[in-house]
Design an enzyme around this catalytic site. Structure first.
Site, mmCIF file in Angstrom:
data_model
loop_
_atom_site.group_PDB
_atom_site.id
_atom_site.type_symbol
_atom_site.label_atom_id
_atom_site.label_comp_id
_atom_site.label_asym_id
_atom_site.label_seq_id
_atom_site.Cartn_x
_atom_site.Cartn_y
_atom_site.Cartn_z
ATOM 1 N N ASP A 1 80.273 20.460 49.916
ATOM 2 C CA ASP A 1 80.815 19.891 49.197
ATOM 3 C C ASP A 1 80.606 18.042 49.604
ATOM 4 O OD1 ASP A 1 82.038 19.704 46.730
ATOM 5 O OD2 ASP A 1 84.368 19.596 47.865
ATOM 6 N N GLY A 2 80.830 17.704 48.565
ATOM 7 C CA GLY A 2 80.682 16.165 48.847
ATOM 8 C C GLY A 2 79.190 15.161 48.546
ATOM 9 N N LEU B 1 89.592 26.800 47.814
ATOM 10 C CA LEU B 1 88.171 27.404 48.206
ATOM 11 C C LEU B 1 87.668 27.939 46.932
ATOM 12 C CD1 LEU B 1 87.446 29.869 50.738
ATOM 13 C CD2 LEU B 1 89.356 31.654 49.515
ATOM 14 N N SER B 2 88.027 27.504 46.173
ATOM 15 C CA SER B 2 86.855 27.298 44.680
ATOM 16 C C SER B 2 86.226 29.031 44.922
ATOM 17 C CB SER B 2 86.288 25.964 44.807
ATOM 18 O OG SER B 2 87.063 25.039 45.346
ATOM 19 N N ARG C 1 80.186 12.253 46.018
ATOM 20 C CA ARG C 1 80.726 11.236 46.441
ATOM 21 C C ARG C 1 79.776 10.732 48.011
ATOM 22 N NH1 ARG C 1 85.664 14.731 48.412
ATOM 23 N NH2 ARG C 1 84.698 16.427 47.543
ATOM 24 N N ASN D 1 79.522 25.173 37.781
ATOM 25 C CA ASN D 1 79.256 24.483 37.883
ATOM 26 C C ASN D 1 78.626 24.141 36.200
ATOM 27 O OD1 ASN D 1 78.635 24.469 41.476
ATOM 28 N ND2 ASN D 1 80.491 23.418 40.550
ATOM 29 N N ARG E 1 74.388 11.307 41.690
ATOM 30 C CA ARG E 1 74.933 11.920 42.203
ATOM 31 C C ARG E 1 73.416 12.756 42.952
ATOM 32 N NH1 ARG E 1 80.105 13.926 41.275
ATOM 33 N NH2 ARG E 1 79.056 15.929 41.603
ATOM 34 N N ARG F 1 84.673 24.143 55.317
ATOM 35 C CA ARG F 1 84.896 23.330 53.081
ATOM 36 C C ARG F 1 84.971 21.699 54.387
ATOM 37 N NH1 ARG F 1 87.038 24.319 48.291
ATOM 38 N NH2 ARG F 1 85.123 22.659 47.314
#
Ligand code: FPP
Length: 250
Positions: free
Chosen positions: A26-27, A203-204, A30, A74, A39, A196
């Site tokens: 993740d990330g 936990l998604s 950003r 997604n 992105r 994560r």
């Protein structure tokens, strides 16, 4: 946030190395936005981090690395972003087809591959076939693609119900081990450590069945900046945990 455990270059040495590490990468978005980049540039950098961390895991002696590359949710992202992620996967799979045999890297996909474009599915089949020729003890990277923990459980339940309807199984036969065999992760031990990055503490929909006794490691580092030292910290934190599996300390 994160756990301030001194970084070590000896993570692979000594006892109690996790056999299976799972990562929510993740990330990326950003990371790119902070640098004024689109992105998709974050995913490109994130894919390189995957390559680097997979190599490091293999060298340490970790046997399985599972990464969340694309979730069942997604698809809500823009077409540009979805297609950029799929193109990256294709690029890495094409490369894997040429190198996995000599590098002794097995690849497996977890998730519902039905909506994935035929070209990418064909490549995944090819990497599956190459993996079948490698030794069961070789390092294995599991890529979660169109993966959701709930979706995986529902598909497993449907398959088990179909076997019951066909008279091949009986509902009373079902236990942890039998059910695990119906999941995409059949035959893969549960992850001891789930990481994560990016500061999110959830936990998604990742490995919902398999995480029952996993240890969690969260860090603020964004995935493209995640490096070997950060993995060392996660492993050191894992080693400091007292895992009781519902029992009491001996
Ligand atoms: C999460 O970051 C990342 C994804 C949804 C995609 C991950 C995909 C790759 C790294 C590329 C392909 C993978 C391999 C294994 C070659 P985010 O976009 O949600 O970040 P954000 O929360 O900062 O927006």
């Amino acid at each position: 946030m994160g756990e301030f455990v001194k970084s070590t270059d000896t993570a692979g040495q000594g006892k109690n190395l996790p056999r299976h590490i799972a990562i929510i990468m993740d990330g990326n978005g950003r990371w790119a936005t902070r640098q004024g980049l689109p992105r998709t540039a974050g995913h490109k950098a994130g894919a390189e981090t995957f390559r680097r961390i997979a190599t490091y895991c293999k060298n340490l002696g970790v046997q399985y690395l599972t990464v969340y590359a694309f979730s069942t949710e997604n698809w809500k992202r823009s077409e540009t972003e979805v297609s950029a992620i799929m193109t990256l996967l294709k690029k890495y799979l094409l490369e894997a087809v040429d190198t996995m045999e000599q590098d002794h890297i097995r690849l497996r996909f977890l998730g519902d591959m039905t909506p994935i474009k035929p070209e990418l599915r064909a490549l995944a089949r090819q990497t599956d076939e190459i993996s079948d020729h490698l030794a069961p003890g070789d390092f294995q990277a599991n890529i979660c693609l169109n993966y959701g923990g709930r979706d995986e459980i529902l598909r497993a339940v449907r398959r088990f119900a179909a076997d019951c309807a066909a008279g091949e199984k009986r509902p009373e036969d079902l236990d942890d081990a039998l059910f695990s065999g119906y999941l995409d992760s059949a035959g893969i031990p549960d992850p001891e450590l789930i990481i994560r990055p990016s500061g999110e503490l959830r936990l998604s929909n990742f490995l919902l069945w398999q995480c029952a006794y996993s240890e969690f490691y969260f860090t603020d580092v964004l995935w493209p900046d995640f490096d070997e030292a950060e993995l060392d910290r996660a492993i050191a934190a894992y080693r400091a945990r007292d895992r009781r599996f519902g029992g009491v300390k001996k």
